[in-house]
Design a protein around this motif. Sequence first.
Motif, short mmCIF file in Angstrom:
data_model
loop_
_atom_site.label_atom_id
_atom_site.label_comp_id
_atom_site.label_asym_id
_atom_site.label_seq_id
_atom_site.Cartn_x
_atom_site.Cartn_y
_atom_site.Cartn_z
N VAL A 538 0.84 -1.21 0.00
CA VAL A 538 0.00 0.00 0.00
C VAL A 538 0.87 1.25 0.00
O VAL A 538 0.54 2.26 -0.66
CB VAL A 538 -0.97 -0.02 1.21
N ARG A 539 1.99 1.23 0.72
CA ARG A 539 2.90 2.39 0.70
C ARG A 539 3.45 2.63 -0.71
O ARG A 539 3.62 3.77 -1.13
CB ARG A 539 4.05 2.17 1.68
N LEU A 540 3.73 1.53 -1.42
CA LEU A 540 4.28 1.66 -2.77
C LEU A 540 3.22 2.11 -3.78
O LEU A 540 3.54 2.81 -4.75
CB LEU A 540 4.88 0.32 -3.22
N ASP A 541 1.97 1.70 -3.56
CA ASP A 541 0.90 2.05 -4.50
C ASP A 541 -0.36 2.43 -3.71
O ASP A 541 -1.31 1.67 -3.59
CB ASP A 541 0.61 0.84 -5.41
N PRO A 542 -0.37 3.64 -3.15
CA PRO A 542 -1.46 4.05 -2.25
C PRO A 542 -2.83 4.06 -2.92
O PRO A 542 -3.85 3.93 -2.24
CB PRO A 542 -1.06 5.47 -1.81
N GLY A 543 -2.89 4.23 -4.23
CA GLY A 543 -4.18 4.32 -4.90
C GLY A 543 -4.77 2.99 -5.30
O GLY A 543 -5.85 2.96 -5.92
N ASN A 544 -4.12 1.89 -4.97
CA ASN A 544 -4.59 0.56 -5.38
C ASN A 544 -5.66 0.06 -4.40
O ASN A 544 -5.35 -0.33 -3.27
CB ASN A 544 -3.41 -0.41 -5.45
N ALA A 545 -6.91 0.07 -4.83
CA ALA A 545 -8.01 -0.30 -3.93
C ALA A 545 -7.95 -1.77 -3.54
O ALA A 545 -8.28 -2.13 -2.39
CB ALA A 545 -9.35 0.00 -4.61
N ALA A 546 -7.53 -2.64 -4.46
CA ALA A 546 -7.47 -4.08 -4.16
C ALA A 546 -6.48 -4.36 -3.03
O ALA A 546 -6.75 -5.18 -2.14
CB ALA A 546 -7.10 -4.86 -5.41
N LEU A 547 -5.33 -3.67 -3.05
CA LEU A 547 -4.34 -3.87 -1.99
C LEU A 547 -4.92 -3.43 -0.64
O LEU A 547 -4.73 -4.12 0.37
CB LEU A 547 -3.07 -3.08 -2.31
N ARG A 548 -5.63 -2.32 -0.63
CA ARG A 548 -6.21 -1.83 0.62
C ARG A 548 -7.29 -2.80 1.14
O ARG A 548 -7.39 -3.04 2.35
CB ARG A 548 -6.81 -0.43 0.41
N GLN A 549 -8.07 -3.35 0.23
CA GLN A 549 -9.09 -4.30 0.65
C GLN A 549 -8.47 -5.56 1.24
O GLN A 549 -8.94 -6.08 2.26
CB GLN A 549 -9.98 -4.65 -0.55
N ASN A 550 -7.40 -6.05 0.60
CA ASN A 550 -6.73 -7.25 1.12
C ASN A 550 -6.12 -6.98 2.50
O ASN A 550 -6.19 -7.82 3.40
CB ASN A 550 -5.64 -7.71 0.15
N LEU A 551 -5.54 -5.79 2.66
CA LEU A 551 -4.96 -5.43 3.96
C LEU A 551 -6.05 -5.37 5.03
O LEU A 551 -5.88 -5.89 6.15
CB LEU A 551 -4.23 -4.09 3.85
N ALA A 552 -7.18 -4.75 4.69
CA ALA A 552 -8.27 -4.66 5.66
C ALA A 552 -8.81 -6.03 6.03
O ALA A 552 -9.12 -6.31 7.21
CB ALA A 552 -9.39 -3.79 5.08
N ALA A 553 -8.89 -6.93 5.04
CA ALA A 553 -9.40 -8.27 5.31
C ALA A 553 -8.48 -9.05 6.23
O ALA A 553 -8.94 -9.75 7.15
CB ALA A 553 -9.59 -9.01 3.98
N VAL A 554 -7.17 -8.94 6.03
CA VAL A 554 -6.22 -9.67 6.88
C VAL A 554 -6.23 -9.09 8.29
O VAL A 554 -6.18 -9.83 9.29
CB VAL A 554 -4.81 -9.64 6.27
N ARG A 555 -6.32 -7.78 8.40
CA ARG A 555 -6.37 -7.15 9.72
C ARG A 555 -7.63 -7.56 10.48
O ARG A 555 -7.61 -7.72 11.71
CB ARG A 555 -6.32 -5.63 9.58
N ALA A 556 -8.71 -7.71 9.71
CA ALA A 556 -9.96 -8.07 10.38
C ALA A 556 -9.93 -9.50 10.91
O ALA A 556 -10.69 -9.84 11.83
CB ALA A 556 -11.13 -7.91 9.40
N GLY A 557 -9.07 -10.33 10.34
CA GLY A 557 -8.94 -11.70 10.82
C GLY A 557 -10.01 -12.60 10.24
O GLY A 557 -10.91 -12.17 9.52
N PRO A 558 -9.93 -13.90 10.57
CA PRO A 558 -10.88 -14.88 10.04
C PRO A 558 -12.30 -14.64 10.55
O PRO A 558 -12.51 -14.08 11.60
CB PRO A 558 -10.32 -16.21 10.54
#
Length: 558
Positions: A538-558
């Motif tokens: 996300v730091r490398l490509d802040p505008g990439n929505a897919a990366l942000r969604q994946n990060l949010a999903a992993v942070r949210a946990g199973p």
Amino acid sequence: MPSTSPTPARSRRLAAIVLLALTALAYLPSLGNGFVWDDDTSVTANRLIHEPGGLARLWFSARNPDYWPATETTLWAEWRLWGMNPAGYHATNLALHLAEVLLIWLLLERLRVPGAWLGALLFGLHPVNVESVAWITQRKNLMAMLFYLASIGCFLRADEPPPDRRRGGAGWFALSLLAFALAMLSKGSVAILPLVLAGLVAARRRFEARDALRLLPYLAIAGVFTLVDLKFQANQLGALEVIRRAGPLERLLGAAAAVWFYLGKALLPLRLTFVYPQWRIDASSPAWYLPLVAALAATAWLCRSRRLRPVRLAWLYFCAALLPALGFTDVYFMKFSLVADHYQHLALIGVAALGGAGWAAWRRRSRAADAAAALVAGALLALTWRQCLLYRDSGRLFTDVLSRNPGSAMAHNNLGVVIAERRDLSGALAQFQEALRLEPGYAEAERNLGLTLARQGRPADALPHYRAALRLRPNYPDAEDDLGNALLALERPAEAAGHFERSLRLNPDNPEAEGNLGVALAQQGRSAQAIAHLEAAVRLDPGNAALRQNLAAVRAGP
């Protein structure tokens, strides 16, 4: 009563306006063209061009395949002006070409070449130059040529005897060296400048020992930057499949043939194409020795003839300017063709200047000379206009290549990419398969075939093609990333993670590989490591929505 005839200054202004207007008219269609082939590597997908800190990396890192930071600086600046709008880049390329044409006119006049204006016009209108002007990636050709011409102009000012050069000789000499350094920082093909300057001195007066001393700084600049270019190319080629296997004799025979090929296209610019058929040089065939014998014989004959001195000078310049492009060292494009129109951008000046001089000599004897010059200029303008239209987009460009060179594996591969972007995956597969039939060791076509199979929902079928690409090109970060994605689709995240890690080692700061590695680690239950890589992505490509969604999903946990 005041004279109504135009003053010399007004006549020159008018001549300059006509020269620039005709050249601009010939290349007008290029302003509506898009990005083609590896404009993505140069501009649209080049992170060093996009990032605010990329400018420093262009100058002080080895991240790019070539070290031409002066050219890349212009693209970095223009990205902030035009972004993904190709019209701005094409307009800049055309402006650079117009500046070249004007400088060629002024230089030929300074060298007292008859017909200097027509020589500059012939160069400006010549369709061989379309590849340099209408293809954004060839900004390097235009930048290098501009500084090359400026360096010659400043050197000639410094070389004038005192009555003509009233002051500032040392200053002009310093400016010439600076311009040459900038030319080498734009593209290394201008390394032949010291040889050209030596020839210009020898053509004007007797070459002396002090002249050799004055050329030493040019030789030093050429030598240092050539070594840097070779180092960068070795790094790039080390990551690619073998370009070609050719010994010294085969390279010499190919170089002689290339000289005649380029001269033929300069004199009769018909059937030009982006990718010419690849030559298969056979040192056991007597036919391959004919171009070399002819080149040596022509050189010997011209050097003995006093009456043909202008032809001799043009021939020697033409051959010298082609030296970097004759195949004695390899560049990646030579995997597909040993010749290309943009390789003779510098050399064409010699042919154009000789054409102008010949017209001037003919004009003294016949009124038909002007009509002939107008016909030639009109024909060149029409050919250039038509050639510019071929660079409208990659689909049109590579379709034209295949109409003239159906055996081009590179054209089939790149047309397949265009067809895949149109979502015709079956049509794309056919193009990639044909590319591999024509050239079985084509790593990029193997990778593209794998990508298309994966897009069809066939990741298992894609695996062998990715692996074949990596066998052919062991250091291929994109293929490593694609192989990892196919393994993820097959629910094999541990294997996939290894390929993403290797992709990042080969190409650090790649947000896609960082994000993919994060997903693979998350699927293995390694959430903390996954979050670290997704945050880096996300730091490398802040505008990439897919990366942000994946990060949010992993942070949210199973």
